[in-house]
Write a protein that holds these residues in place. Structure first.
Motif, PDB file in Angstrom:
ATOM      1  N   THR A   1       0.724  -1.206   0.080  1.00  0.00           N
ATOM      2  CA  THR A   1      -0.225  -0.016  -0.195  1.00  0.00           C
ATOM      3  C   THR A   1       0.786   1.397   0.076  1.00  0.00           C
ATOM      4  O   THR A   1       0.524   2.298  -0.416  1.00  0.00           O
ATOM      5  CB  THR A   1      -0.761   0.178   1.262  1.00  0.00           C
ATOM      6  OG1 THR A   1      -1.532  -1.380   1.460  1.00  0.00           O
ATOM      7  CG2 THR A   1      -2.236   0.901   1.047  1.00  0.00           C
ATOM      8  N   SER A   2       1.833   1.301   0.699  1.00  0.00           N
ATOM      9  CA  SER A   2       2.916   2.554   0.688  1.00  0.00           C
ATOM     10  C   SER A   2       3.540   2.693  -0.701  1.00  0.00           C
ATOM     11  O   SER A   2       3.548   3.782  -1.254  1.00  0.00           O
ATOM     12  CB  SER A   2       4.014   2.089   1.639  1.00  0.00           C
ATOM     13  OG  SER A   2       3.730   2.045   2.908  1.00  0.00           O
TER      14      SER A   2
ATOM     15  N   ALA B   1       0.974   4.316  -2.628  1.00  0.00           N
ATOM     16  CA  ALA B   1       0.844   5.833  -2.323  1.00  0.00           C
ATOM     17  C   ALA B   1       1.868   6.589  -2.987  1.00  0.00           C
ATOM     18  O   ALA B   1       1.748   7.645  -3.423  1.00  0.00           O
ATOM     19  CB  ALA B   1       1.064   6.011  -0.768  1.00  0.00           C
ATOM     20  N   LYS B   2       3.201   5.816  -3.193  1.00  0.00           N
ATOM     21  CA  LYS B   2       4.327   6.504  -3.709  1.00  0.00           C
ATOM     22  C   LYS B   2       3.904   6.729  -5.535  1.00  0.00           C
ATOM     23  O   LYS B   2       4.298   7.719  -5.905  1.00  0.00           O
ATOM     24  CB  LYS B   2       5.570   5.762  -3.461  1.00  0.00           C
ATOM     25  CG  LYS B   2       5.954   6.092  -2.207  1.00  0.00           C
ATOM     26  CD  LYS B   2       7.635   5.567  -1.991  1.00  0.00           C
ATOM     27  CE  LYS B   2       8.054   5.994  -0.575  1.00  0.00           C
ATOM     28  NZ  LYS B   2       7.537   5.019   0.272  1.00  0.00           N
TER      29      LYS B   2
ATOM     30  N   GLN C   1       2.312  10.232  -2.917  1.00  0.00           N
ATOM     31  CA  GLN C   1       2.113  10.419  -1.549  1.00  0.00           C
ATOM     32  C   GLN C   1       3.162   9.921  -0.843  1.00  0.00           C
ATOM     33  O   GLN C   1       3.796   8.999  -1.432  1.00  0.00           O
ATOM     34  CB  GLN C   1       0.831   9.926  -1.222  1.00  0.00           C
ATOM     35  CG  GLN C   1      -0.336  10.696  -1.859  1.00  0.00           C
ATOM     36  CD  GLN C   1      -1.420  10.536  -0.907  1.00  0.00           C
ATOM     37  OE1 GLN C   1      -1.776  11.231   0.155  1.00  0.00           O
ATOM     38  NE2 GLN C   1      -2.354   9.514  -1.086  1.00  0.00           N
ATOM     39  N   ASP C   2       3.591  10.483   0.187  1.00  0.00           N
ATOM     40  CA  ASP C   2       4.541   9.740   1.138  1.00  0.00           C
ATOM     41  C   ASP C   2       4.222   8.266   1.447  1.00  0.00           C
ATOM     42  O   ASP C   2       4.722   7.463   0.980  1.00  0.00           O
ATOM     43  CB  ASP C   2       4.826  10.475   2.104  1.00  0.00           C
ATOM     44  CG  ASP C   2       6.297  10.822   2.531  1.00  0.00           C
ATOM     45  OD1 ASP C   2       6.969  10.316   1.894  1.00  0.00           O
ATOM     46  OD2 ASP C   2       6.645  10.867   3.640  1.00  0.00           O
ATOM     47  N   GLU C   3       3.148   8.183   2.058  1.00  0.00           N
ATOM     48  CA  GLU C   3       2.421   6.855   2.229  1.00  0.00           C
ATOM     49  C   GLU C   3       1.215   7.010   3.203  1.00  0.00           C
ATOM     50  O   GLU C   3       0.600   8.112   3.229  1.00  0.00           O
ATOM     51  CB  GLU C   3       3.312   6.223   3.237  1.00  0.00           C
ATOM     52  CG  GLU C   3       3.271   6.100   4.621  1.00  0.00           C
ATOM     53  CD  GLU C   3       4.352   5.214   5.324  1.00  0.00           C
ATOM     54  OE1 GLU C   3       4.926   4.295   4.600  1.00  0.00           O
ATOM     55  OE2 GLU C   3       4.965   5.486   6.409  1.00  0.00           O
ATOM     56  N   PHE C   4       0.441   6.023   2.849  1.00  0.00           N
ATOM     57  CA  PHE C   4      -0.933   5.923   3.572  1.00  0.00           C
ATOM     58  C   PHE C   4      -0.497   5.587   5.040  1.00  0.00           C
ATOM     59  O   PHE C   4      -0.311   4.355   5.373  1.00  0.00           O
ATOM     60  CB  PHE C   4      -2.026   4.822   3.040  1.00  0.00           C
ATOM     61  CG  PHE C   4      -2.192   5.268   1.571  1.00  0.00           C
ATOM     62  CD1 PHE C   4      -2.974   6.313   1.062  1.00  0.00           C
ATOM     63  CD2 PHE C   4      -1.879   4.235   0.636  1.00  0.00           C
ATOM     64  CE1 PHE C   4      -3.174   6.716   0.007  1.00  0.00           C
ATOM     65  CE2 PHE C   4      -2.382   4.432  -0.724  1.00  0.00           C
ATOM     66  CZ  PHE C   4      -3.052   5.661  -1.076  1.00  0.00           C
ATOM     67  N   SER C   5      -0.958   6.447   5.835  1.00  0.00           N
ATOM     68  CA  SER C   5      -0.500   6.292   7.389  1.00  0.00           C
ATOM     69  C   SER C   5      -1.432   5.346   8.071  1.00  0.00           C
ATOM     70  O   SER C   5      -1.047   4.960   8.832  1.00  0.00           O
ATOM     71  CB  SER C   5      -0.251   7.441   8.099  1.00  0.00           C
ATOM     72  OG  SER C   5      -1.764   8.336   7.887  1.00  0.00           O
TER      73      SER C   5
END
Lengths: 162, 195
Positions: free
Chosen positions: A66-67, A70-71, A75-79
């Motif tokens: 998932t990270s 996001a990239k 995006q940086d990551e889904f927190s």
């Protein structure tokens, strides 16, 4: 080889106190703390029917995938990740970009309560891990003396064979 | 990155089987899982496609027991070998402590092997590792097939670091445990060197 991730008694106790409180206050079923490489750090709750080693590995894989998504989206990551099931649901969040907190819960609680309690726990865990990571490299591997690898070698020869 | 928990006396290490598509990475894990005794192994997890190609990873935890008071575990992973799964492959390398590079010894696969080794170096770098610093063992697999490249030639093409290497026929289990023993020892030796 990368520096080993070392956990000592004092930090581990704080982690466990925080996880135990999260479990009680959120009324969740199981709480797990997992290194992003997939290794289980600690678990609380009834894990008697859960393969927690496999669960930890798959949670880390899930979070990593998932990270990466996001990239791709810039995006940086889904927190936070949330998987909703008919009876059981999973809430996953990241601590200090290095560790993931996994909460398994059922209909005895609500997503809102879990999110609220997780948020509070994340702050506490974040402080502990900031401290742990700042010590990486400064602390020697106490307890692993020179004979460790020779004892390990004979154990490996004994177990890993046809 | 191995995890050493001094509070509950645990050491966990991650070993990744890398190599081109269909070289035999999953076959290695299947054989280890089949042969190792119940108490030592955990459940084998395979995230595969309907045609049994690895989609994300295979995972097999092994418990070495207690060494000098530390419960020591190895977590074995494979990566998906197919070229188009590169994004997934990268993710599995996170936290790796040791590598097994599985080579398909057939003549027609040599370029795929070389490409996979180069891809490993690139992907390690993206995860913040230096290839030269990680313990690795090379396994020349499928030695029973008729059209294989001689080992000394493969060594020249693929084993530039002079890592330990083994010939194998993973489907029959030949060489599988030699490889696993070698990488496990290298990883633990590396870990105690850091002290």
């Amino acid at each position: 080889m990368a520096q080993a991730f070392q956990l000592f008694e004092e930090d581990y106790q704080i982690i466990n106190t925080t996880l135990a409180r999260l479990l009680t206050e959120s009324n969740a079923r199981i709480v797990l703390l997992v290194d992003r490489s997939g290794q289980l750090i600690s678990s609380h709750g009834d894990t008697s029917n859960l393969d927690s080693t496999a669960f930890a590995s798959l949670s880390a894989g899930n979070f990593a995938a998932t990270s990466a998504l996001a990239k791709i989206l810039g995006q940086d990551e889904f927190s936070v990740l949330f998987h909703q099931g008919e009876k059981e649901s999973i809430h996953i969040s990241v601590v200090q970009s290095r560790v993931i907190l996994v909460v398994v819960f059922d209909n005895r609680t609500s997503l809102g309560l879990v999110r609220l309690r997780v948020k509070k726990s994340l702050e506490e865990l974040s402080n502990v891990f900031e401290n742990i990571f700042s010590k990486l490299g400064a602390v020697q591997n106490v307890g692993l003396d020179e004979s460790f690898s020779s004892v390990a070698e004979s154990e490996i020869d004994n177990l890993f064979r046809d | 990155m191995s995890l050493i928990n001094y509070a509950n006396k645990e050491i966990n290490c991650k070993i990744v089987y890398y190599g081109c598509g269909l070289c035999g990475k999953t076959t290695n894990l299947l054989y280890v899982h089949k042969k190792i005794e119940g108490g030592t192994k955990g459940k084998l997890i395979s995230l595969a496609t309907e045609t049994d190609r690895t989609l994300f990873f295979d995972f097999l935890p092994l418990d070495l027991g207690t060494i000098q008071g530390f419960t020591t575990r190895f977590h074995l992973y494979t990566v998906p070998g197919q070229v188009h799964y590169d994004a997934s492959r990268k993710l599995i390398l996170k936290g790796v402590d040791g590598l097994v590079f599985v080579v398909d010894s057939q003549v027609e696969r040599i370029d795929d092997n070389i490409e996979s080794l180069e891809n490993l170096k690139v992907n390690l770098r993206t995860q913040g590792y230096e290839f030269d610093e990680l313990p690795m063992v090379i396994q020349y697999n499928k030695r029973d097939l008729p059209n294989v490249i001689p080992v000394d030639e493969l060594e020249k093409k693929l084993n530039h670091r002079g890592d330990p290497s083994f010939e194998s026929i993973a489907t029959d289990g030949i060489g599988v445990f030699d490889t696993l023993r070698a990488i496990s020892k290298l990883v633990l030796a590396d870990l105690s060197k850091q002290r």
